[in-house]
Design an enzyme around this catalytic site. Structure first.
Site, mmCIF file in Angstrom:
data_model
loop_
_atom_site.group_PDB
_atom_site.id
_atom_site.type_symbol
_atom_site.label_atom_id
_atom_site.label_comp_id
_atom_site.label_asym_id
_atom_site.label_seq_id
_atom_site.Cartn_x
_atom_site.Cartn_y
_atom_site.Cartn_z
ATOM 1 C CB ILE A 10 10.106 5.574 -5.815
ATOM 2 C CG1 ILE A 10 10.933 4.770 -6.834
ATOM 3 C CG2 ILE A 10 10.737 5.416 -4.448
ATOM 4 C CD1 ILE A 10 10.849 5.281 -8.218
ATOM 5 N NE ARG A 34 6.093 6.674 3.922
ATOM 6 C CZ ARG A 34 5.203 6.354 4.834
ATOM 7 N NH1 ARG A 34 5.021 7.113 5.879
ATOM 8 N NH2 ARG A 34 4.455 5.266 4.693
ATOM 9 C CB SER A 134 -8.021 9.547 -7.378
ATOM 10 O OG SER A 134 -8.914 8.485 -7.203
ATOM 11 C CD GLU A 136 -12.896 6.890 -3.713
ATOM 12 O OE1 GLU A 136 -12.910 5.974 -4.556
ATOM 13 O OE2 GLU A 136 -13.586 6.861 -2.687
ATOM 14 C CE1 TYR A 158 -6.146 8.322 -2.185
ATOM 15 C CE2 TYR A 158 -8.210 8.080 -3.384
ATOM 16 C CZ TYR A 158 -6.831 8.104 -3.374
ATOM 17 O OH TYR A 158 -6.129 7.922 -4.543
HETATM 18 P P1 NAP Z 1 0.596 2.792 -3.541
HETATM 19 O O1 NAP Z 1 1.090 1.512 -4.143
HETATM 20 O O2 NAP Z 1 -0.240 2.734 -2.310
HETATM 21 O O3 NAP Z 1 1.883 3.712 -3.242
HETATM 22 C C1 NAP Z 1 1.777 4.843 -2.419
HETATM 23 C C2 NAP Z 1 3.156 5.444 -2.257
HETATM 24 O O4 NAP Z 1 3.052 6.608 -1.422
HETATM 25 C C3 NAP Z 1 4.170 4.512 -1.579
HETATM 26 O O5 NAP Z 1 5.365 4.533 -2.296
HETATM 27 C C4 NAP Z 1 4.370 5.141 -0.197
HETATM 28 O O6 NAP Z 1 5.669 4.970 0.304
HETATM 29 C C5 NAP Z 1 4.174 6.619 -0.547
HETATM 30 N N1 NAP Z 1 3.941 7.431 0.631
HETATM 31 C C6 NAP Z 1 3.034 7.225 1.628
HETATM 32 N N2 NAP Z 1 3.163 8.170 2.571
HETATM 33 C C7 NAP Z 1 4.165 8.997 2.171
HETATM 34 C C8 NAP Z 1 4.781 10.146 2.741
HETATM 35 N N3 NAP Z 1 4.394 10.645 3.920
HETATM 36 N N4 NAP Z 1 5.782 10.746 2.072
HETATM 37 C C9 NAP Z 1 6.214 10.234 0.878
HETATM 38 N N5 NAP Z 1 5.676 9.145 0.297
HETATM 39 C C10 NAP Z 1 4.666 8.527 0.944
HETATM 40 O O7 NAP Z 1 -0.224 3.629 -4.614
HETATM 41 P P2 NAP Z 1 -0.300 3.468 -6.216
HETATM 42 O O8 NAP Z 1 -1.399 2.532 -6.551
HETATM 43 O O9 NAP Z 1 1.048 3.255 -6.753
HETATM 44 O O10 NAP Z 1 -0.842 4.918 -6.619
HETATM 45 C C11 NAP Z 1 0.048 5.995 -6.864
HETATM 46 C C12 NAP Z 1 -0.684 7.321 -6.701
HETATM 47 O O11 NAP Z 1 -1.770 7.375 -7.615
HETATM 48 C C13 NAP Z 1 -1.296 7.563 -5.336
HETATM 49 O O12 NAP Z 1 -1.228 8.940 -5.077
HETATM 50 C C14 NAP Z 1 -2.746 7.141 -5.497
HETATM 51 O O13 NAP Z 1 -3.563 7.792 -4.554
HETATM 52 C C15 NAP Z 1 -2.994 7.592 -6.910
HETATM 53 N N6 NAP Z 1 -4.012 6.859 -7.665
HETATM 54 C C16 NAP Z 1 -3.912 5.503 -7.765
HETATM 55 C C17 NAP Z 1 -4.849 4.815 -8.528
HETATM 56 C C18 NAP Z 1 -4.779 3.311 -8.686
HETATM 57 O O14 NAP Z 1 -5.769 2.726 -9.119
HETATM 58 N N7 NAP Z 1 -3.645 2.676 -8.388
HETATM 59 C C19 NAP Z 1 -5.865 5.524 -9.197
HETATM 60 C C20 NAP Z 1 -5.902 6.916 -9.077
HETATM 61 C C21 NAP Z 1 -4.959 7.577 -8.321
HETATM 62 P P3 NAP Z 1 6.048 4.042 1.584
HETATM 63 O O15 NAP Z 1 6.636 2.795 0.996
HETATM 64 O O16 NAP Z 1 7.046 4.866 2.279
HETATM 65 O O17 NAP Z 1 4.793 3.787 2.351
HETATM 66 N N1 GDD Z 2 -10.326 -3.292 -0.837
HETATM 67 C C1 GDD Z 2 -11.455 -3.999 -0.882
HETATM 68 N N2 GDD Z 2 -11.544 -5.155 -0.154
HETATM 69 N N3 GDD Z 2 -12.469 -3.547 -1.656
HETATM 70 C C2 GDD Z 2 -13.598 -4.304 -1.710
HETATM 71 C C3 GDD Z 2 -13.745 -5.503 -0.993
HETATM 72 C C4 GDD Z 2 -12.668 -5.943 -0.162
HETATM 73 O O1 GDD Z 2 -12.730 -6.965 0.502
HETATM 74 N N4 GDD Z 2 -14.965 -6.006 -1.266
HETATM 75 C C5 GDD Z 2 -15.562 -5.179 -2.114
HETATM 76 N N5 GDD Z 2 -14.748 -4.125 -2.381
HETATM 77 C C6 GDD Z 2 -15.079 -2.970 -3.219
HETATM 78 C C7 GDD Z 2 -14.909 -1.622 -2.511
HETATM 79 O O2 GDD Z 2 -16.021 -1.370 -1.666
HETATM 80 C C8 GDD Z 2 -14.826 -0.693 -3.708
HETATM 81 O O3 GDD Z 2 -16.111 -0.336 -4.142
HETATM 82 C C9 GDD Z 2 -14.160 -1.552 -4.801
HETATM 83 O O4 GDD Z 2 -14.201 -2.903 -4.311
HETATM 84 C C10 GDD Z 2 -12.719 -1.171 -5.123
HETATM 85 O O5 GDD Z 2 -11.978 -1.103 -3.921
HETATM 86 P P1 GDD Z 2 -10.373 -0.920 -3.904
HETATM 87 O O6 GDD Z 2 -9.733 -1.960 -4.747
HETATM 88 O O7 GDD Z 2 -9.962 -0.838 -2.483
HETATM 89 O O8 GDD Z 2 -10.148 0.435 -4.693
HETATM 90 P P2 GDD Z 2 -10.861 1.874 -4.613
HETATM 91 O O9 GDD Z 2 -11.697 2.035 -5.823
HETATM 92 O O10 GDD Z 2 -11.476 2.102 -3.301
HETATM 93 O O11 GDD Z 2 -9.597 2.849 -4.685
HETATM 94 C C11 GDD Z 2 -8.545 2.631 -5.636
HETATM 95 O O12 GDD Z 2 -8.840 3.305 -6.826
HETATM 96 C C12 GDD Z 2 -8.900 4.744 -6.714
HETATM 97 C C13 GDD Z 2 -9.248 5.285 -8.092
HETATM 98 O O13 GDD Z 2 -10.601 5.220 -8.302
HETATM 99 C C14 GDD Z 2 -7.239 3.117 -4.978
HETATM 100 O O14 GDD Z 2 -6.155 2.741 -5.789
HETATM 101 C C15 GDD Z 2 -7.246 4.625 -4.829
HETATM 102 O O15 GDD Z 2 -5.967 5.059 -4.373
HETATM 103 C C16 GDD Z 2 -7.545 5.241 -6.206
HETATM 104 O O16 GDD Z 2 -7.561 6.634 -6.136
#
Ligand code: NAP
Ligand code: GDD
Length: 341
Positions: A10, A34, A134, A136, A158
């Protein structure tokens, strides 16, 4: 009676948008938090005053059982995870425990609290479960665009942990008849995105340079391509998946792909800056194994759920840059908890 939802994660980006969306839909919303004194809880309290909080941790089975017993949810959204890919190489075991095994613990909490056993399957009125899978997991992609049948080849601890959670969710559906589904979500972003992810790093970097607070922005791989959408749209898909007649997995994305370089160009253009004067490519920021290209085929979600993304890439980037210029101009600190727009 209002439906009850329990959201893990959340305090994260998606948790906040999903909570707002479910409150709008008339749900009673509970968030799992948490830690003894989690500093990020204050922004949930400020932004989401109608959300009720319950203590628990994905590392702690008993706490999840207690949370489910207390909340008595109709729907559980498991968004909690270690979600920053580079951290998963630094803390691979913790990532496996939270992002992978956390799914098992949450499913077990639901199974135990619902009295489901191998001889007693889930019945009607069961708790519905959403797992945040994801793109990913596709990693080194076998085909483009990627759909629900594309094989996985994760490229980070991850991605491997998410693949475990994904298959486990499928297995609980098949083993116990549970309404358990995974949304395979492609990258989605917003002004609430964590500052460590590339879109927010770029929007904050452009905003800082615009305001004279920084003179350069160091980035890693500029050639990587992602399918970027707006988080506010994607949480709607999560709810739709749990309202479907049958439990199925769905790919959620825009079907368009852009490079990090294109992201930089769009962000600096939105700030009225020439990116080439400020952006430094830094080899030290490259990953041990990269996901080069992600691009969704969201046809199934469009046809079966009626879901469509509503914010184009250029508008998303402009939204984030404008929000960060305003935040910094108002003296806000992006690393502080109170800064969510
Ligand atoms: P986020 O902003 O990094 O939020 C992650 C959440 O996980 C935080 O609320 C964190 O709470 C909680 N968490 C971490 N460790 C935990 C634990 N041990 N027990 C309970 N909660 C814990 O991620 P988001 O971007 O909102 O993404 C939400 C979900 O979708 C994640 O599972 C992510 O992997 C997945 N996802 C995201 C994307 C994307 O592009 N955003 C894409 C595909 C999948 P704390 O405040 O306590 O650290
Ligand atoms: N973070 C970051 N920082 N990424 C960079 C940078 C930098 O300075 N420069 C280049 N990149 C490139 C990374 O190498 C990657 O290829 C791309 O930007 C996206 O990086 P992130 O924004 O960190 O996201 P992600 O794709 O690795 O992961 C996110 O998306 C996933 C879904 O595909 C996260 O939200 C994951 O939790 C999620 O599952």
């Amino acid at each position: 009676m209002a439906r009850r939802a329990l959201i893990t994660g959340i305090t994260g980006q998606d948790g906040s948008y999903l909570a707002e969306h479910l409150l709008d839909q008339g749900y009673d919303v509970w968030g799992l938090v948490r830690g003894q004194a989690n500093p990020r809880v204050s922004r949930v309290r400020k932004l989401l005053q109608d959300v009720q909080l319950v203590r628990g941790d994905l590392l702690d089975q008993g706490s999840l059982i207690s949370a489910v017993e207390r909340v008595q949810p109709d729907e559980v959204y498991n968004l909690g995870a270690i979600s920053f890919v580079p951290m998963s190489w630094e803390q691979a075991e913790l990532t496996a425990e939270v992002t992978g095994m956390g799914v098992l613990r949450m499913l077990e909490a639901i199974r135990v609290c619902s009295g489901i056993t191998s001889s007693r399957a889930a019945g009607s009125g069961q708790i519905r479960f959403y797992q945040a899978s994801s793109s990913e997991m596709f990693g080194q992609v076998r085909e483009t665009p990627q759909n629900e049948r594309t094989p996985f080849h994760p490229r980070s601890p991850y991605g491997v942990a998410k693949a475990y959670g994904h298959f486990l969710t499928q297995n609980y559906r098949e083993s116990y008849g549970m309404f358990a589904v995974s949304g395979i979500l492609f990258n989605h972003e917003s002004p609430r995105r964590g500052a460590e992810f590339v879109t927010r790093k770029v929007s904050l970097g452009a905003a800082r340079i615009k305001l004279g607070l920084a003179s350069e922005l160091r980035l890693g791989n500029l050639s990587a391509r992602r399918d970027w959408g707006y988080a506010g749209d994607y949480v709607q898909a999560m709810r739709l998946m749990l309202q479907a007649d049958a439990p199925e997995d769905y790919v959620i994305g825009t079907g368009r792909t852009q490079s990090v370089r294109e992201l930089v160009v769009a962000a600096f253009e939105a700030a009225g800056l020439d990116w080439e004067r400020y952006v430094v490519a830094d080899q030290a920021l490259h990953r041990p194994a990269e996901v080069d290209l992600l691009c969704a085929d969201p046809k199934k979600a469009r046809v079966q759920l009626g879901w469509e993304p509503s914010v184009p890439f250029e508008d998303l980037v402009a939204m984030m840059v404008e929000s960060d210029i305003k935040l910094l101009s108002d003296g806000g600190d992006p690393d502080q908890d109170s800064s969510w727009p």
